[in-house]
Design an enzyme around this catalytic site. Sequence first.
Site, PDB file in Angstrom:
ATOM      1  N   TYR A 129       0.852  -1.192   0.000  1.00  0.00           N
ATOM      2  CA  TYR A 129       0.000   0.000   0.000  1.00  0.00           C
ATOM      3  C   TYR A 129       0.884   1.236   0.000  1.00  0.00           C
ATOM      4  O   TYR A 129       1.859   1.324   0.747  1.00  0.00           O
ATOM      5  CB  TYR A 129      -0.901  -0.008   1.238  1.00  0.00           C
ATOM      6  N   HIS A 130       0.540   2.221  -0.821  1.00  0.00           N
ATOM      7  CA  HIS A 130       1.352   3.428  -0.990  1.00  0.00           C
ATOM      8  C   HIS A 130       0.812   4.555  -0.123  1.00  0.00           C
ATOM      9  O   HIS A 130      -0.289   5.058  -0.349  1.00  0.00           O
ATOM     10  CB  HIS A 130       1.340   3.858  -2.457  1.00  0.00           C
TER      11      HIS A 130
END
Length: 330
Positions: A129-130
């Site tokens: 996840y960014h």
Amino acid sequence: MIGRKESCASGQIPMTNLSCLFYALEEWTVVEFLKKYLFHVIIGSLTISGILVFFIVPLTIVFFIYLTNILLLIYQRNNELKAEPLSDVWNSVRKTIASFWDTYARIWHGYELHGVENLPEGPGILVYYHGAIPIDYLYFLSRLFLWKKRICLSVADHFVFRLPGLKLLLAVTGVIPGTREECLVALKNGYLVSISPGGVREALFSDESYRLMWGNRKGFAQVALEAKVPIIPMYTQNVREGYRMFKERRFFRQLYESTRLPFTPPYGGLPVKFRTYIGKPIPYDPNITTEELVEKAKTAVQALISKHQTIPGNIWKALLERFDKRRKSD
């Protein structure tokens, strides 16, 4: 010495009526100015101070990144290095860089890394996840190198390579554009390769709900199937509480979609607790389709978020977790 005020009031020193008039006007103007504008000056000062507090940590991170690149250039010049940036010749300076960022991670975010045993000995693709700023991913790279002496090649958005003054740093830390050919070569050479399918869009427009924004991204799954390597999910707890983006606005969304450049600045930098969790690998399966593998990977990352993250994210709770000495279960 008697001032003008006493002179006008007592007449001890002769002053013309005109001089006294000028003094009265001057005094009245200053008082009225203070009455009228002092409140605005105070509010303005507090506002500017607040803005600096919200942006100072992200700007400090940018400063340290550029400083790291400068130190690499000095090291290269002093040692007359011409070796490939990923070669072992660079390991000593790579260790120094990793130690700096790992120390920063420990002090500012009480950083923890869990699940390293889930990483394969050979090649594999990490999907994660960014956050608004992928500083947690930089912490992961640093600790992975310090613990395992492993370099994980990182697929980055094209705009990263347009940033001036970072060429050597990107090369030494293994940041690549992420074409299919480059990823396949890296995996063939035994490297771990990491990618955030949500990319910059997820960084800009996700929020404390931690929604994944992968869209139709499936190239990573195609590469994994072609290279016959596992996919490993990864997630950092509280990454959105540490650094955030302003609420999504149609104008900024359209601006990004048309230019693919991140115009919205991140803010925050609060010393919340960061824990990176590496999940169980999804093994290579020759009978699975690309679409099915994408869904498996997405489900795996979402499972890590659901297990380890308070949703919606809570900054106060994330700060208090710095004082929670109990280790969270993997």
